[in-house]
Design a protein around this motif. Structure first.
Motif, PDB file in Angstrom:
ATOM      1  N   GLY A 168      31.028  51.060  34.444  1.00  0.00           N
ATOM      2  CA  GLY A 168      30.241  51.083  35.675  1.00  0.00           C
ATOM      3  C   GLY A 168      30.308  49.764  36.421  1.00  0.00           C
ATOM      4  N   GLN A 169      30.304  48.658  35.695  1.00  0.00           N
ATOM      5  CA  GLN A 169      30.409  47.349  36.329  1.00  0.00           C
ATOM      6  C   GLN A 169      31.762  47.189  37.009  1.00  0.00           C
ATOM      7  OE1 GLN A 169      29.588  44.680  33.082  1.00  0.00           O
ATOM      8  NE2 GLN A 169      27.389  44.692  33.460  1.00  0.00           N
ATOM      9  N   GLN A 170      32.816  47.665  36.351  1.00  0.00           N
ATOM     10  CA  GLN A 170      34.152  47.542  36.939  1.00  0.00           C
ATOM     11  C   GLN A 170      34.271  48.414  38.186  1.00  0.00           C
ATOM     12  OE1 GLN A 170      37.264  47.956  34.010  1.00  0.00           O
ATOM     13  NE2 GLN A 170      36.511  46.225  32.841  1.00  0.00           N
ATOM     14  N   MET A 171      33.684  49.594  38.168  1.00  0.00           N
ATOM     15  CA  MET A 171      33.712  50.466  39.347  1.00  0.00           C
ATOM     16  C   MET A 171      32.878  49.859  40.468  1.00  0.00           C
ATOM     17  SD  MET A 171      35.590  53.091  38.948  1.00  0.00           S
ATOM     18  CE  MET A 171      36.722  52.442  37.758  1.00  0.00           C
ATOM     19  N   SER A 172      31.737  49.294  40.113  1.00  0.00           N
ATOM     20  CA  SER A 172      30.849  48.692  41.104  1.00  0.00           C
ATOM     21  C   SER A 172      31.522  47.523  41.815  1.00  0.00           C
ATOM     22  CB  SER A 172      29.554  48.232  40.435  1.00  0.00           C
ATOM     23  OG  SER A 172      28.674  47.684  41.380  1.00  0.00           O
ATOM     24  N   ALA A 173      32.375  46.817  41.099  1.00  0.00           N
ATOM     25  CA  ALA A 173      33.092  45.700  41.713  1.00  0.00           C
ATOM     26  C   ALA A 173      34.001  46.201  42.838  1.00  0.00           C
ATOM     27  CB  ALA A 173      33.911  44.959  40.663  1.00  0.00           C
ATOM     28  N   VAL A 174      34.513  47.417  42.700  1.00  0.00           N
ATOM     29  CA  VAL A 174      35.403  47.983  43.717  1.00  0.00           C
ATOM     30  C   VAL A 174      34.599  48.632  44.840  1.00  0.00           C
ATOM     31  CG1 VAL A 174      37.175  49.739  44.172  1.00  0.00           C
ATOM     32  CG2 VAL A 174      37.278  48.373  42.077  1.00  0.00           C
ATOM     33  N   THR A 175      33.541  49.344  44.475  1.00  0.00           N
ATOM     34  CA  THR A 175      32.787  50.103  45.474  1.00  0.00           C
ATOM     35  C   THR A 175      31.705  49.282  46.150  1.00  0.00           C
ATOM     36  OG1 THR A 175      31.164  50.901  43.872  1.00  0.00           O
ATOM     37  CG2 THR A 175      33.149  52.262  44.212  1.00  0.00           C
ATOM     38  N   GLY A 176      31.523  48.060  45.724  1.00  0.00           N
ATOM     39  CA  GLY A 176      30.502  47.217  46.327  1.00  0.00           C
ATOM     40  C   GLY A 176      29.100  47.691  46.012  1.00  0.00           C
ATOM     41  N   LEU A 191      28.141  50.831  45.762  1.00  0.00           N
ATOM     42  CA  LEU A 191      27.865  52.182  46.232  1.00  0.00           C
ATOM     43  C   LEU A 191      27.956  53.137  45.064  1.00  0.00           C
ATOM     44  CD1 LEU A 191      30.015  52.358  49.493  1.00  0.00           C
ATOM     45  CD2 LEU A 191      27.539  52.144  49.322  1.00  0.00           C
ATOM     46  N   ASN A 192      27.044  54.070  44.977  1.00  0.00           N
ATOM     47  CA  ASN A 192      27.061  55.063  43.926  1.00  0.00           C
ATOM     48  C   ASN A 192      27.849  56.273  44.427  1.00  0.00           C
ATOM     49  OD1 ASN A 192      26.619  56.594  41.677  1.00  0.00           O
ATOM     50  ND2 ASN A 192      24.467  56.996  42.106  1.00  0.00           N
ATOM     51  N   ILE A 193      29.099  56.378  43.987  1.00  0.00           N
ATOM     52  CA  ILE A 193      29.966  57.471  44.426  1.00  0.00           C
ATOM     53  C   ILE A 193      29.999  58.527  43.326  1.00  0.00           C
ATOM     54  CG2 ILE A 193      32.303  58.125  45.128  1.00  0.00           C
ATOM     55  CD1 ILE A 193      32.635  55.220  46.120  1.00  0.00           C
ATOM     56  N   PRO A 194      29.511  59.721  43.594  1.00  0.00           N
ATOM     57  CA  PRO A 194      29.485  60.779  42.572  1.00  0.00           C
ATOM     58  C   PRO A 194      30.872  61.027  41.987  1.00  0.00           C
ATOM     59  CG  PRO A 194      28.275  61.461  44.532  1.00  0.00           C
ATOM     60  CD  PRO A 194      28.978  60.179  44.864  1.00  0.00           C
ATOM     61  N   GLY A 195      30.902  61.241  40.677  1.00  0.00           N
ATOM     62  CA  GLY A 195      32.158  61.533  40.005  1.00  0.00           C
ATOM     63  C   GLY A 195      32.848  60.306  39.442  1.00  0.00           C
ATOM     64  N   LEU A 196      32.341  59.133  39.751  1.00  0.00           N
ATOM     65  CA  LEU A 196      32.902  57.898  39.210  1.00  0.00           C
ATOM     66  C   LEU A 196      31.947  57.375  38.159  1.00  0.00           C
ATOM     67  CD1 LEU A 196      34.124  56.014  42.386  1.00  0.00           C
ATOM     68  CD2 LEU A 196      35.487  57.327  40.779  1.00  0.00           C
ATOM     69  N   PHE A 197      32.373  57.316  36.986  1.00  0.00           N
ATOM     70  CA  PHE A 197      31.619  56.771  35.846  1.00  0.00           C
ATOM     71  C   PHE A 197      30.139  56.799  36.041  1.00  0.00           C
ATOM     72  CE2 PHE A 197      35.822  55.267  35.192  1.00  0.00           C
ATOM     73  CZ  PHE A 197      35.978  55.381  33.837  1.00  0.00           C
TER      74      PHE A 197
END
Length: 111
Positions: free
Chosen positions: A95-103, A105-111
């Motif tokens: 989740g931290q790695q995804m958050s680094a990319v999405t800034g 944002l909580n994008i459904p379907g991503l971790f």
């Protein structure tokens, strides 16, 4: 009047380019998370579990001293605790790695 779709000074081509770039970054972050491992222990190190960011258990180690035929339930509890903690840690790391990319944002379907 300007050509194409304009949203806040950004034309459609720029938006599509940014979307593709973010998609590539998300794929790279997912791959990195899948390759990154976290470990957890239970029972003072009697049980050790390693999981990856893709929520797969990579290894499970049980100290022979933890094996007591008269108390199998305790070993089972230690295994469950170590597995659940490792998976929680793997999910948080991904989740931290995804958050680094999405800034953030909580994008459904991503971790």
């Amino acid at each position: 009047m300007s050509k194409g779709f304009n949203m806040g000074g950004m034309n459609r081509n720029q938006m599509m380019q940014q979307a593709r770039k973010m998609q590539e970054q998300l794929l790279a972050a997912q791959q990195k998370a899948a390759e990154t491992e976290v470990s957890s222990t239970a029972g003072g190190g009697a049980v050790k579990v390693t999981a990856a960011g893709d929520m797969r258990i990579k290894s499970l180690t049980i100290d022979p001293s933890a094996i007591d035929p008269d108390d199998v339930e305790m070993l089972q509890d230690m295994i469950l605790a170590a597995v659940n903690d490792a998976l929680d840690s793997a999910e948080a790391m991904a989740g931290q790695q995804m958050s680094a990319v999405t800034g953030g944002l909580n994008i459904p379907g991503l971790f």
